[in-house]
Scaffold this motif. Structure first.
Motif, PDB file in Angstrom:
ATOM      1  N   GLU A 213     -12.101  47.343  54.749  1.00  0.00           N
ATOM      2  CA  GLU A 213     -11.629  46.866  53.440  1.00  0.00           C
ATOM      3  C   GLU A 213     -10.518  47.764  52.913  1.00  0.00           C
ATOM      4  O   GLU A 213      -9.504  47.280  52.376  1.00  0.00           O
ATOM      5  N   ALA A 214     -10.703  49.097  53.071  1.00  0.00           N
ATOM      6  CA  ALA A 214      -9.669  50.026  52.613  1.00  0.00           C
ATOM      7  C   ALA A 214      -8.375  49.835  53.411  1.00  0.00           C
ATOM      8  O   ALA A 214      -7.272  49.862  52.852  1.00  0.00           O
ATOM      9  N   ARG A 217      -6.720  46.769  52.059  1.00  0.00           N
ATOM     10  CA  ARG A 217      -6.012  47.025  50.787  1.00  0.00           C
ATOM     11  C   ARG A 217      -4.740  47.829  51.020  1.00  0.00           C
ATOM     12  O   ARG A 217      -3.705  47.588  50.393  1.00  0.00           O
ATOM     13  N   LYS A 218      -4.851  48.785  51.949  1.00  0.00           N
ATOM     14  CA  LYS A 218      -3.669  49.586  52.254  1.00  0.00           C
ATOM     15  C   LYS A 218      -2.552  48.717  52.824  1.00  0.00           C
ATOM     16  O   LYS A 218      -1.377  48.836  52.425  1.00  0.00           O
ATOM     17  N   ALA A 220      -2.204  45.470  52.410  1.00  0.00           N
ATOM     18  CA  ALA A 220      -1.713  44.566  51.358  1.00  0.00           C
ATOM     19  C   ALA A 220      -0.769  45.296  50.408  1.00  0.00           C
ATOM     20  O   ALA A 220       0.278  44.759  50.008  1.00  0.00           O
ATOM     21  N   ALA A 221      -1.170  46.543  50.025  1.00  0.00           N
ATOM     22  CA  ALA A 221      -0.307  47.321  49.131  1.00  0.00           C
ATOM     23  C   ALA A 221       1.039  47.624  49.789  1.00  0.00           C
ATOM     24  O   ALA A 221       2.089  47.579  49.140  1.00  0.00           O
TER      25      ALA A 221
END
Length: 306
Positions: A213-214, A217-218, A220-221
Motif C-alpha cells: 500500500e505504501a 501511494r508512493k 501515485a504521489a
C-alpha cells in the motif's frame, strides 16, 4: 539226535538275539550314549550302529534338535521397587551329547532355573521404564549370561525372549493417566504452536499489505507530482509565449490572460458549497472575443513552428 537239535536251535536263537542286541538304529536328530559296565564309552550318531552285546548298553537318548522351554511367570522387584510379573521362553540345542548327559542332572530343569534366576538379577537392576522400553537389551543380556553358564553342559542357548511384563493394575492405571496427560500436553503445545504460526503469518501478511500500500501511494504521489510538473512546464511555456506576444504588442495575448482569469473566477464561484444559483451579468461577446484571441495565438504559434 533230539538233544543235539535242541542245542542247535538254542544256539541259533542266542546268535540271533546277540545280533539283535548289537545292532542299534539311531533316528535322525537323536544321539545315544553307550555305557560299558556303567561307564560312558561312545556316542551313537543317526544311522545304523554296532555295539558289543551284553557288555555295552545304551545310556541316554538325547534330542539334538533345537528345543524350546517355557519359563514360568515370576514376580520381579525392579530397581525403583515396582513389582512386575514376568515370563518368557528359552531356545537351546545340545551340541555335545556326552556333556549334556553326564555333566548335569535334569537338563531342562537346570536351564529353566538358571534363566529364572538371571531374569531376577538382570531385571531387578533396572527401573520400570527401562524394563518396559528396553526388552531387546534385556533379552541380549540374559542370552549372554545364560549361554556362558550352560557351556560346560554341552549345550548352546540360541535365544531367550521375554514374552510378557505385567505391572500391577494400580501401576498400569497410573501409567495410563501419565500417558494421557503427556498426550494432552503435546496436543496443547501443538495447538499453541499452530496459533503462534497463524499469528506470525497474519502479521507477515499485514506487513506485506502495508508495504504494498505504501509503495502504491508512493507511486501515485510520484505520478501526480510528475503530472503537476508537466502541467507547470506547459503553463510556463504558455506564459512565456504570451509574454513574448505582449512584448511584441499583440493585443490577443492580453485577451488570453483576461479570459483565463475570468474563467477561473467563474469556476471558483460555481464550485462553492453554499452557492445554489448564480446571477451575474456576462458579456458573451467579450468572452468569445477573448477565446478568439487564444485561437489566434495558437494559430500564430503553429505557423511559426512550421
Amino acid at each position: 539226535m533230539g538233544g543235539f537239535g535242541l542245542f542247535v536251535t538254542v544256539l541259533l536263537v542266542f546268535a540271533i538275539l546277540m545280533v539283535f542286541m548289537s545292532v542299534k538304529s539311531v533316528p535322525q536328530g537323536m544321539e545315544y550314549t553307550v555305557e560299558r559296565f556303567g561307564k560312558y564309552t561312545a556316542t551313537l550318531t543317526p544311522g545304523l550302529n554296532i555295539i558289543v552285546p551284553i557288555i555295552d548298553q545304551i545310556g541316554r537318548k538325547l534330542n539334538m534338535m533345537e528345543q524350546v522351554l517355557d519359563v514360568p511367570s515370576q514376580e520381579v522387584i525392579t530397581k525403583d521397587n515396582a513389582m512386575v510379573r514376568v515370563d518368557g521362553v528359552v531356545f537351546y540345542q545340545i551340541l555335545d551329547a556326552a556333556k549334556a548327559a553326564y555333566e548335569v542332572n535334569y537338563l531342562d530343569v537346570a536351564i529353566i532355573n538358571l534363566v529364572m534366576t538371571n531374569i531376577r538379577t538382570v531385571m531387578g537392576s533396572m527401573d520400570l521404564d527401562e524394563l518396559l522400553s528396553r526388552r531387546d537389551e534385556i533379552n541380549a543380556r540374559l542370552l549372554t549370561v545364560v549361554d556362558d553358564a550352560t557351556s560346560p553342559w554341552g549345550i548352546k542357548v540360541t535365544r531367550i525372549e521375554i514374552k510378557d511384563i505385567a505391572p500391577p493394575k494400580d501401576l498400569v492405571d497410573s501409567m495410563a493417566r501419565q500417558m494421557k496427560a503427556e498426550r494432552e500436553k503435546r496436543a496443547q503445545i501443538l495447538e499453541a504452536e499452530g496459533l503462534r504460526q497463524a499469528e506470525i503469518l497474519k502479521a507477515e501478511g499485514l506487513k506485506q499489505s502495508a508495504i504494498l500500500e505504501a509503495e502504491g501511494r508512493k507511486e501515485a504521489a510520484f505520478r501526480e507530482a510528475e503530472a503537476r510538473e508537466r502541467l507547470a512546464e506547459a503553463e510556463a511555456r504558455a506564459t512565456l509565449m504570451v509574454s513574448e506576444a505582449i512584448s511584441k504588442g499583440d493585443v490577443q495575448a492580453i485577451n488570453y490572460f483576461v479570459a483565463q482569469k475570468y474563467i477561473e473566477s467563474v469556476k471558483a464561484i460555481a464550485s462553492a458549497d453554499n452557492s445554489k444559483l448564480i446571477m451575474m451579468p456576462l458579456e458573451a461577446s467579450s468572452v468569445i472575443g477573448a477565446l478568439g484571441g487564444i485561437g489566434e495565438l495558437a494559430k500564430e504559434a503553429l505557423q511559426k513552428k512550421g
